[in-house]
Scaffold this motif. Structure first.
Motif, PDB file in Angstrom:
ATOM      1  N   MET A  82      43.777  28.672  46.325  1.00  0.00           N
ATOM      2  CA  MET A  82      44.745  29.708  46.667  1.00  0.00           C
ATOM      3  C   MET A  82      45.602  30.086  45.457  1.00  0.00           C
ATOM      4  N   THR A  83      45.603  29.272  44.427  1.00  0.00           N
ATOM      5  CA  THR A  83      46.420  29.539  43.246  1.00  0.00           C
ATOM      6  C   THR A  83      46.063  30.867  42.605  1.00  0.00           C
ATOM      7  N   TYR A  84      44.783  31.238  42.628  1.00  0.00           N
ATOM      8  CA  TYR A  84      44.341  32.445  41.946  1.00  0.00           C
ATOM      9  C   TYR A  84      44.114  33.622  42.892  1.00  0.00           C
ATOM     10  N   HIS A  85      44.515  33.503  44.136  1.00  0.00           N
ATOM     11  CA  HIS A  85      44.341  34.558  45.124  1.00  0.00           C
ATOM     12  C   HIS A  85      45.001  35.845  44.625  1.00  0.00           C
ATOM     13  N   GLY A  86      44.220  36.926  44.528  1.00  0.00           N
ATOM     14  CA  GLY A  86      44.753  38.212  44.091  1.00  0.00           C
ATOM     15  C   GLY A  86      45.188  38.251  42.638  1.00  0.00           C
ATOM     16  N   SER A  87      44.617  37.402  41.786  1.00  0.00           N
ATOM     17  CA  SER A  87      45.053  37.295  40.395  1.00  0.00           C
ATOM     18  C   SER A  87      44.267  38.141  39.408  1.00  0.00           C
ATOM     19  N   TYR A  88      43.072  38.575  39.761  1.00  0.00           N
ATOM     20  CA  TYR A  88      42.183  39.204  38.782  1.00  0.00           C
ATOM     21  C   TYR A  88      42.091  40.717  38.962  1.00  0.00           C
ATOM     22  N   ASP A  89      42.064  41.412  37.838  1.00  0.00           N
ATOM     23  CA  ASP A  89      41.880  42.862  37.827  1.00  0.00           C
ATOM     24  C   ASP A  89      40.398  43.223  37.843  1.00  0.00           C
ATOM     25  N   PHE A  90      39.581  42.394  37.197  1.00  0.00           N
ATOM     26  CA  PHE A  90      38.164  42.709  37.049  1.00  0.00           C
ATOM     27  C   PHE A  90      37.350  41.422  37.010  1.00  0.00           C
ATOM     28  N   ILE A  91      36.254  41.418  37.755  1.00  0.00           N
ATOM     29  CA  ILE A  91      35.317  40.295  37.752  1.00  0.00           C
ATOM     30  C   ILE A  91      33.919  40.885  37.625  1.00  0.00           C
ATOM     31  N   PHE A  92      33.106  40.347  36.745  1.00  0.00           N
ATOM     32  CA  PHE A  92      31.735  40.822  36.574  1.00  0.00           C
ATOM     33  C   PHE A  92      30.769  39.693  36.910  1.00  0.00           C
ATOM     34  N   VAL A  93      29.770  39.994  37.742  1.00  0.00           N
ATOM     35  CA  VAL A  93      28.824  38.983  38.190  1.00  0.00           C
ATOM     36  C   VAL A  93      27.425  39.334  37.688  1.00  0.00           C
ATOM     37  N   ASP A  94      26.871  38.453  36.905  1.00  0.00           N
ATOM     38  CA  ASP A  94      25.472  38.535  36.464  1.00  0.00           C
ATOM     39  C   ASP A  94      24.958  37.109  36.514  1.00  0.00           C
ATOM     40  N   ALA A  95      24.529  36.705  37.697  1.00  0.00           N
ATOM     41  CA  ALA A  95      24.183  35.298  37.926  1.00  0.00           C
ATOM     42  C   ALA A  95      22.952  35.222  38.816  1.00  0.00           C
ATOM     43  N   ASP A  96      22.780  34.097  39.462  1.00  0.00           N
ATOM     44  CA  ASP A  96      21.630  33.900  40.347  1.00  0.00           C
ATOM     45  C   ASP A  96      21.731  34.839  41.549  1.00  0.00           C
ATOM     46  N   LYS A  97      20.754  35.714  41.647  1.00  0.00           N
ATOM     47  CA  LYS A  97      20.774  36.779  42.653  1.00  0.00           C
ATOM     48  C   LYS A  97      20.777  36.228  44.084  1.00  0.00           C
ATOM     49  N   ASP A  98      20.202  35.070  44.292  1.00  0.00           N
ATOM     50  CA  ASP A  98      20.165  34.501  45.631  1.00  0.00           C
ATOM     51  C   ASP A  98      21.543  34.053  46.116  1.00  0.00           C
ATOM     52  N   ASN A  99      22.530  34.055  45.247  1.00  0.00           N
ATOM     53  CA  ASN A  99      23.891  33.685  45.651  1.00  0.00           C
ATOM     54  C   ASN A  99      24.897  34.818  45.503  1.00  0.00           C
ATOM     55  N   TYR A 100      24.447  36.023  45.203  1.00  0.00           N
ATOM     56  CA  TYR A 100      25.375  37.145  45.036  1.00  0.00           C
ATOM     57  C   TYR A 100      26.271  37.333  46.258  1.00  0.00           C
ATOM     58  N   LEU A 101      25.726  37.266  47.446  1.00  0.00           N
ATOM     59  CA  LEU A 101      26.544  37.459  48.639  1.00  0.00           C
ATOM     60  C   LEU A 101      27.574  36.338  48.778  1.00  0.00           C
ATOM     61  N   ASN A 102      27.205  35.123  48.437  1.00  0.00           N
ATOM     62  CA  ASN A 102      28.161  34.003  48.452  1.00  0.00           C
ATOM     63  C   ASN A 102      29.269  34.226  47.431  1.00  0.00           C
ATOM     64  N   TYR A 103      28.906  34.745  46.250  1.00  0.00           N
ATOM     65  CA  TYR A 103      29.927  35.054  45.247  1.00  0.00           C
ATOM     66  C   TYR A 103      30.896  36.091  45.784  1.00  0.00           C
ATOM     67  N   HIS A 104      30.355  37.117  46.410  1.00  0.00           N
ATOM     68  CA  HIS A 104      31.227  38.183  46.927  1.00  0.00           C
ATOM     69  C   HIS A 104      32.224  37.622  47.940  1.00  0.00           C
ATOM     70  N   LYS A 105      31.751  36.770  48.816  1.00  0.00           N
ATOM     71  CA  LYS A 105      32.628  36.189  49.836  1.00  0.00           C
ATOM     72  C   LYS A 105      33.783  35.413  49.209  1.00  0.00           C
ATOM     73  N   ARG A 106      33.540  34.816  48.072  1.00  0.00           N
ATOM     74  CA  ARG A 106      34.595  34.036  47.401  1.00  0.00           C
ATOM     75  C   ARG A 106      35.451  34.894  46.474  1.00  0.00           C
ATOM     76  N   LEU A 107      34.822  35.855  45.809  1.00  0.00           N
ATOM     77  CA  LEU A 107      35.527  36.640  44.802  1.00  0.00           C
ATOM     78  C   LEU A 107      36.433  37.710  45.388  1.00  0.00           C
ATOM     79  N   ILE A 108      36.124  38.212  46.563  1.00  0.00           N
ATOM     80  CA  ILE A 108      36.908  39.304  47.137  1.00  0.00           C
ATOM     81  C   ILE A 108      38.374  38.907  47.280  1.00  0.00           C
ATOM     82  N   ASP A 109      38.646  37.667  47.542  1.00  0.00           N
ATOM     83  CA  ASP A 109      40.038  37.212  47.661  1.00  0.00           C
ATOM     84  C   ASP A 109      40.693  36.975  46.306  1.00  0.00           C
TER      85      ASP A 109
END
Length: 97
Positions: A1-28
């Motif tokens: 929760m420390t970093y909730h709403g802290s980032y202006d920009f996040i770029f994802v170029d990683a394992d495609k099978d986890n993109y949806l999992n990344y989105h679920k975590r990164l949106i917050d």
């Protein structure tokens, strides 16, 4: 929760099978008005290819994960999306709520 709403920009170029999992975590983590970028959103053009199209094995394997992400992003009311047909495709998601 420390970093909730802290980032202006996040770029994802990683394992495609986890993109949806990344989105679920990164949106917050991204601020309202902030942007998340996903690389390979067109995945060698396979996302618009017919299901029986001849595709390389690894392209076919990851295609479903990229399609799943694209569908989830389109349905996510917390973001506005823009897909750029540059290279292998980039989807930009601006958080609106």
């Amino acid at each position: 929760m420390t970093y909730h709403g802290s980032y202006d920009f996040i770029f994802v170029d990683a394992d495609k099978d986890n993109y949806l999992n990344y989105h679920k975590r990164l949106i917050d983590l991204v601020k309202i008005g902030g942007v998340i970028g996903y690389d390979n959103a067109l995945w060698n053009g396979s996302v618009v290819a017919p299901p029986d199209a001849p595709l390389r094995k690894y392209v076919r394997y990851y295609r479903d994960f990229v399609l799943e992400l694209n569908k989830a992003l389109a349905a996510d009311s917390r973001i506005e999306i823009c897909q750029l047909p540059v290279g292998d495709g980039i989807t930009l998601c601006r958080r609106i709520s």
